[in-house]
Design a protein around this motif. Structure first.
Motif, mmCIF file in Angstrom:
data_model
loop_
_atom_site.group_PDB
_atom_site.id
_atom_site.type_symbol
_atom_site.label_atom_id
_atom_site.label_comp_id
_atom_site.label_asym_id
_atom_site.label_seq_id
_atom_site.Cartn_x
_atom_site.Cartn_y
_atom_site.Cartn_z
ATOM 1 N N THR A 1 22.299 39.841 46.029
ATOM 2 C CA THR A 1 22.424 40.875 46.615
ATOM 3 C C THR A 1 23.824 41.589 46.257
ATOM 4 N N SER A 2 24.568 40.975 45.427
ATOM 5 C CA SER A 2 25.986 41.663 44.674
ATOM 6 C C SER A 2 25.781 42.829 44.299
ATOM 7 N N LYS A 3 26.474 43.730 44.583
ATOM 8 C CA LYS A 3 26.837 45.010 44.136
ATOM 9 C C LYS A 3 28.413 45.454 44.317
ATOM 10 N N ILE A 4 28.847 46.636 43.293
ATOM 11 C CA ILE A 4 29.954 47.150 43.521
ATOM 12 C C ILE A 4 29.637 48.369 44.565
ATOM 13 N N ASN A 5 30.700 48.283 45.642
ATOM 14 C CA ASN A 5 30.615 49.417 46.710
ATOM 15 C C ASN A 5 31.492 50.569 46.356
ATOM 16 N N SER A 6 31.358 51.505 47.332
ATOM 17 C CA SER A 6 32.035 52.820 47.132
ATOM 18 C C SER A 6 33.634 52.553 46.920
ATOM 19 N N LYS A 7 34.231 51.524 47.296
ATOM 20 C CA LYS A 7 35.340 51.285 47.109
ATOM 21 C C LYS A 7 35.749 50.481 45.737
ATOM 22 N N GLY A 8 34.805 50.225 44.986
ATOM 23 C CA GLY A 8 34.871 49.619 43.699
ATOM 24 C C GLY A 8 35.209 48.285 43.978
ATOM 25 N N HIS A 9 34.922 47.824 45.189
ATOM 26 C CA HIS A 9 35.138 46.252 45.255
ATOM 27 C C HIS A 9 33.665 45.705 45.362
ATOM 28 N N ALA B 1 32.915 36.887 34.799
ATOM 29 C CA ALA B 1 33.825 37.331 35.850
ATOM 30 C C ALA B 1 34.165 38.876 35.932
ATOM 31 N N VAL B 2 34.469 39.258 37.140
ATOM 32 C CA VAL B 2 35.127 40.525 37.306
ATOM 33 C C VAL B 2 36.385 40.464 38.011
ATOM 34 N N LEU B 3 37.024 41.751 37.796
ATOM 35 C CA LEU B 3 38.217 41.884 38.962
ATOM 36 C C LEU B 3 37.491 42.302 40.194
ATOM 37 N N ALA B 4 37.307 41.633 41.129
ATOM 38 C CA ALA B 4 36.463 42.020 42.568
ATOM 39 C C ALA B 4 36.987 43.072 43.173
ATOM 40 N N ASN B 5 38.611 43.347 43.141
ATOM 41 C CA ASN B 5 39.004 44.476 43.611
ATOM 42 C C ASN B 5 39.118 45.822 43.037
ATOM 43 N N LYS C 1 37.051 40.154 29.051
ATOM 44 C CA LYS C 1 37.546 41.579 29.047
ATOM 45 C C LYS C 1 37.684 41.920 30.803
ATOM 46 N N LEU C 2 38.810 42.394 30.805
ATOM 47 C CA LEU C 2 39.016 42.772 32.227
ATOM 48 C C LEU C 2 40.071 44.202 32.104
ATOM 49 N N SER D 1 49.265 40.796 39.211
ATOM 50 C CA SER D 1 49.196 39.640 40.188
ATOM 51 C C SER D 1 48.746 40.216 41.506
ATOM 52 N N GLY D 2 48.066 39.400 41.941
ATOM 53 C CA GLY D 2 47.428 39.567 43.382
ATOM 54 C C GLY D 2 46.067 40.201 43.212
ATOM 55 N N ASP D 3 45.564 40.465 42.223
ATOM 56 C CA ASP D 3 44.059 40.774 41.797
ATOM 57 C C ASP D 3 43.378 40.010 42.145
ATOM 58 N N LEU D 4 42.040 39.952 42.393
ATOM 59 C CA LEU D 4 41.143 39.030 42.735
ATOM 60 C C LEU D 4 40.044 38.986 41.666
ATOM 61 N N LEU D 5 40.012 37.761 41.225
ATOM 62 C CA LEU D 5 38.751 37.366 40.204
ATOM 63 C C LEU D 5 37.750 36.685 40.731
ATOM 64 N N ALA D 6 36.476 37.215 40.600
ATOM 65 C CA ALA D 6 35.276 36.573 41.075
ATOM 66 C C ALA D 6 34.517 36.137 39.846
#
Length: 443
Positions: free
Chosen positions: A6-14, A340-344, A372-373, A378-383
């Motif tokens: 069910t994972s997806k990237i939402n309208s906020k880019g999260h 992995a991705v930067l989740a935020n 590649k990211l 600092s403070g970014d979220l990595l998934a």
């Protein structure tokens, strides 16, 4: 970017999993955080169950709880009609505390203690998978003491080497597991077990390895195990009613991994069982399998917060996260690879090549090399994806780091299923002897 379930990237880019924005999960539950896509877990379980129903064979699909064993997962496995494979008193206790039906529990392990066996006997579990002669006689004696006759499978090593990492290949002759088929030990074990009055020999178990992407190894194992069943019938007049072919079905961790659809694995096993048995005029047995990673693996994501970084010009750039080998030891153990991705900031341009380091005081505490990211802050979220299997299960308190929380997400709701460890948990079992108490030291 490959997204599971069910994972997806939402309208906020999260990144969003199970209808939950992971930035909200980080705020509510903190990081590191294990996130489990419950809908995907159930989908994987149903794929196995339906694939076997299609074959028409009698079957049991037992979730291999060593991959990820918490009470909530045991409840999901039960609701999906699965049996359960446990390998320790802790896993057994977890299952029983979750209310899992004991008669659907199978107990594995190459060194079950007398205490573990007694616990399983008292619980009335459905089957013991016996691994060696010592256990065979110990189990018979303990069952006799309780006036019980228990179901057993004998684990055999069929001499089939899966194309996998040496540490997770288990079906070859040189293995700590099971009775060897090639040198006659397996035959002797079956002959011995049949003669023990407190044991009912249902059949045999084999497991050829993990993270397997082809069916040929399973076909070969089935042919050898089925041929052995025929030999036992013809020489000892004992007919196996169960053949357990273990697990090992692969999942996609990174680009290039090409697991087969569940139905392809199951159909190959079923066809091999049917053909071999029909050719030998052998009554079709019940077929058991034990998927673990393939049920929970790609349903898990670990969420971290990025802290420091170190740029070595001309060499590499390191970014460090607030977890590491304590919550995912697999890269250190097996050189496992992850995506992995930067989740935020999941839609930002990938313009930086980094290596992801953990926070442990260990140079080998690296989670991902060359990822590649976007320009990481600092403070970014990595998934990190596909961390459902053998991550929480193998987590440790190295450096006295607290183990993360676990949440199940589904239909926009997040349920805490394992609380984050507290500082009290860390020292809760510590005892300072009287001679080391402060008043004693001061004298």
């Amino acid at each position: 970017m490959f997204l599971h379930g069910t994972s997806k990237i939402n309208s906020k880019g999260h990144l969003e999993i199970g209808g939950c924005d992971v930035t909200d999960l980080a705020q509510e539950f903190g990081t590191p955080l294990y996130i489990v896509d419950e809908a995907l877990v159930r989908q994987r379980a149903r794929e196995f169950m339906e694939a076997f129903r299609t074959t028409g064979l009698r079957h049991q699909v037992a979730y291999a709880s060593k991959a990820f064993c918490v009470m909530a997962m045991c409840r999901v496995a039960e609701e999906e009609g699965m049996s359960l494979d446990v390998v320790s008193d802790g896993e057994l206790y977890t299952a029983l505390q979750a209310g899992f039906p004991a008669e659907r529990i199978h107990f594995h392990g190459n060194n079950k203690t007398p205490e573990e066996i007694v616990m399983a006997l008292d619980a009335g579990i459905g089957c013991f998978v016996v691994d060696n002669f010592d256990e065979l006689h110990l189990l018979n004696a303990l069952a006799a003491d309780k006036g019980k006759r228990v179901n057993v499978l004998l684990r055999i090593t069929p001499g089939v080497e899966a194309h996998t990492h040496d540490y997770i290949s288990t079906g070859q002759q040189d293995s700590k597991f099971g009775f060897d088929l090639g040198n006659g030990t397996a035959f002797t074990a079956i002959e011995t077990a049949i003669g023990l009055s407190s044991l009912k020999v249902l059949g045999v178990h084999s497991h050829i390895g993990s993270q397997i992407f082809e069916v040929e190894g399973f076909r070969m194992a089935v042919e050898k195990v089925a041929a052995f069943a025929v030999e036992i019938r013809d020489r000892l007049n004992h007919t196996f009613t169960v053949l357990n072919l273990g697990g090992g079905f692969g999942i996609r961790y990174v680009e290039g991994d090409q697991p087969l659809p569940v139905g392809v694995y199951v159909q190959a096993i079923a066809d091999a069982v049917r053909t071999t048995c029909e050719n030998a005029n052998f009554a079709l047995p019940e077929v058991w399998i034990e998927p673990g990673r393939s049920i929970i693996g790609d349903a898990g994501t670990t969420l971290y917060t990025v802290g420091t970084s170190k740029d070595i010009p001309g060499v590499r750039k390191y970014i460090a996260v607030d977890g590491g080998m304590t919550d995912n030891p697999r890269p250190a153990l097996y050189e496992s690879k992850y995506e992995a991705v930067l989740a935020n900031r999941a839609n930002d341009t990938l313009n930086e090549l980094v290596s992801v380091a953990g926070k442990c005081c260990e140079s080998g505490d690296m989670l991902i090399w060359d990822l590649k990211l976007p320009a990481v802050q600092s403070g970014d979220l990595l998934a990190v994806f596909c961390t459902g299997a053998y991550n929480y299960a193998m987590a440790s308190n190295y450096n006295r780091i607290r183990r993360p929380a676990v949440v199940f997400v589904k239909d926009g709701k997040a349920d805490l299923v394992v609380a984050r460890e507290t500082y009290h948990n860390i020292v809760g079992n510590d005892i300072i002897p009287q001679r080391l108490q402060k008043e004693a030291v001061s004298k």
